[in-house]
Design an enzyme around this catalytic site. Structure first.
Site, mmCIF file in Angstrom:
data_model
loop_
_atom_site.group_PDB
_atom_site.id
_atom_site.type_symbol
_atom_site.label_atom_id
_atom_site.label_comp_id
_atom_site.label_asym_id
_atom_site.label_seq_id
_atom_site.Cartn_x
_atom_site.Cartn_y
_atom_site.Cartn_z
ATOM 1 N N ASN A 89 3.875 -5.054 -11.373
ATOM 2 C CA ASN A 89 4.724 -4.041 -10.752
ATOM 3 C C ASN A 89 5.448 -3.236 -11.820
ATOM 4 O OD1 ASN A 89 4.378 -4.308 -7.942
ATOM 5 N ND2 ASN A 89 5.748 -6.077 -7.858
ATOM 6 N N LYS B 53 3.599 4.601 -6.916
ATOM 7 C CA LYS B 53 3.985 3.269 -6.450
ATOM 8 C C LYS B 53 5.390 2.917 -6.925
ATOM 9 C CE LYS B 53 2.843 -1.562 -6.092
ATOM 10 N NZ LYS B 53 2.024 -2.700 -6.485
ATOM 11 N N ASN C 40 8.739 1.029 -5.299
ATOM 12 C CA ASN C 40 9.247 -0.248 -5.812
ATOM 13 C C ASN C 40 10.729 -0.161 -6.175
ATOM 14 O OD1 ASN C 40 6.200 -1.118 -7.600
ATOM 15 N ND2 ASN C 40 6.918 -1.848 -5.626
ATOM 16 N N ASN D 218 12.217 -2.447 -3.188
ATOM 17 C CA ASN D 218 12.262 -3.854 -3.580
ATOM 18 C C ASN D 218 13.677 -4.393 -3.776
ATOM 19 O OD1 ASN D 218 9.459 -3.068 -3.858
ATOM 20 N ND2 ASN D 218 9.158 -4.955 -5.000
#
Length: 332
Positions: free
Chosen positions: A102, A204, A208, A212
């Protein structure tokens, strides 16, 4: 092709099982109860696309990477500085290493002329230890668009997504990426090679950075984040701050940020990996996401107050969560 999967957890075991199903020679590298289950029963995947099982070789020996054509690294980003000095010397001269972490990858500025503030990212590669351990010709980037979780050791629930976009750091079209893509496709996965992988990394990453840590702070699923208008406003503010940094780095987002936001919320009843880690008392992946954006923003003199605030809160939640987990473990 011979694959080694370093970090055969939820993502790694799923990828390894799929590659083995497609006929690739696969060795899974894991430890603990997961390793014991992989050795005895293999990998069982529960998926809306159809359940399947595979029984690739499994070991806890890092030396298993030595004869691999491709090493798929599915470890947490914070694990890499410790593992890279061991793995680097073991790699075969022509081996490809797919970095499936990630956040912003440690190799991000490889092949980028005149990167702002220098080539290293202290937030993801403290002291440049990974870069000093892994020769640049090994590196293949990867953006994971796949959600999985471990139901029990050796049993993986595949929730959604089968895409693992890959690419060379210099944007070139190579035969090795074509061969990797074919092996993934044979196993029922998608691994398109993208000549502008950094655009995909940032697409992405903005999700995140927003989703997240906030799910960890609130305990919300992705779908629940969208139920409060004020939360949508906060998420948009974080997206906007990330985009300001990305655009200064020459990033062209392949879809609008509004579409990216709605796509994330539409995942619905799913806990992010960060929330899962917090609830399990594990260390959170923050420095490679919010931390990396803050580091780059400082280099570019861009203000990112919302990202900073969320990062600080999540760092404290991480510290307290691990403390509580350690105390509970000692009390048993």
């Amino acid at each position: 092709m011979k694959f080694a999967v370093l970090g055969a957890g939820a993502i790694g075991a799923y990828v390894g099982a799929a590659l083995a199903r497609g006929g690739a020679d696969v060795t899974l590298i894991a430890r603990g109860a997961q390793l014991a289950a992989l050795r005895s029963d293999g990998v069982r995947v529960l998926s809306p696309r159809g359940d399947f099982a595979a029984h690739p070789a499994a070991t806890d020996e890092l030396a298993a990477v030595a004869d691999a054509d491709v090493v798929f690294v599915a470890l947490k980003a914070y694990s890499l500085p410790e593992i890279a000095p061991v793995v680097g010397p073991l790699l075969a001269p022509g081996a490809a290493v797919i970095w499936a972490q990630n956040g912003l990858p440690w190799w991000y500025f490889q092949s980028v002329p005149d990167p702002p503030g220098g080539a290293g990212l202290e937030s993801v590669d403290p002291g440049g230890l990974i870069a000093a351990s892994i020769r640049p010709e090994h590196n293949v980037g990867c953006v994971v668009y796949c959600s999985t979780e471990i139901v029990e050791p050796g049993v993986i629930r595949h929730i959604e997504g089968t895409r693992f976009t890959i690419g060379e750091p210099d944007g070139s079209v190579t035969q090795r990426c074509a061969r990797i893509s074919a092996a993934f496709a044979a196993g029922g996965l998608k691994a398109p090679a993208d000549t502008r992988l950094r655009d995909q990394i940032w697409l992405k990453l903005v999700g995140n950075v927003a989703f997240n840590p906030i799910t960890a702070l609130t305990g919300a699923t992705l779908g629940e984040l969208g139920t409060v208008p004020e939360m949508r406003d906060l998420l948009r503010s974080i997206f906007t701050e990330c985009a300001a940094v990305a655009e200064r780095l020459g990033i062209r987002f392949p879809v609008s940020l509004d579409r990216r936001l709605e796509a994330g919320l539409a995942v619905g009843d799913h806990k992010t990996s960060t929330l899962q880690d917090l609830q399990a008392g594990k260390r959170l992946e923050l420095d490679c996401m919010t931390g990396a954006v803050i580091e780059l923003a400082e280099r570019l003199d861009i203000d990112v107050p919302h990202v900073r605030t969320v990062h600080a809160c999540a760092k404290l939640a991480d510290q307290l969560g691990r403390r509580d987990a350690a105390e509970a473990s000692r009390g048993r």
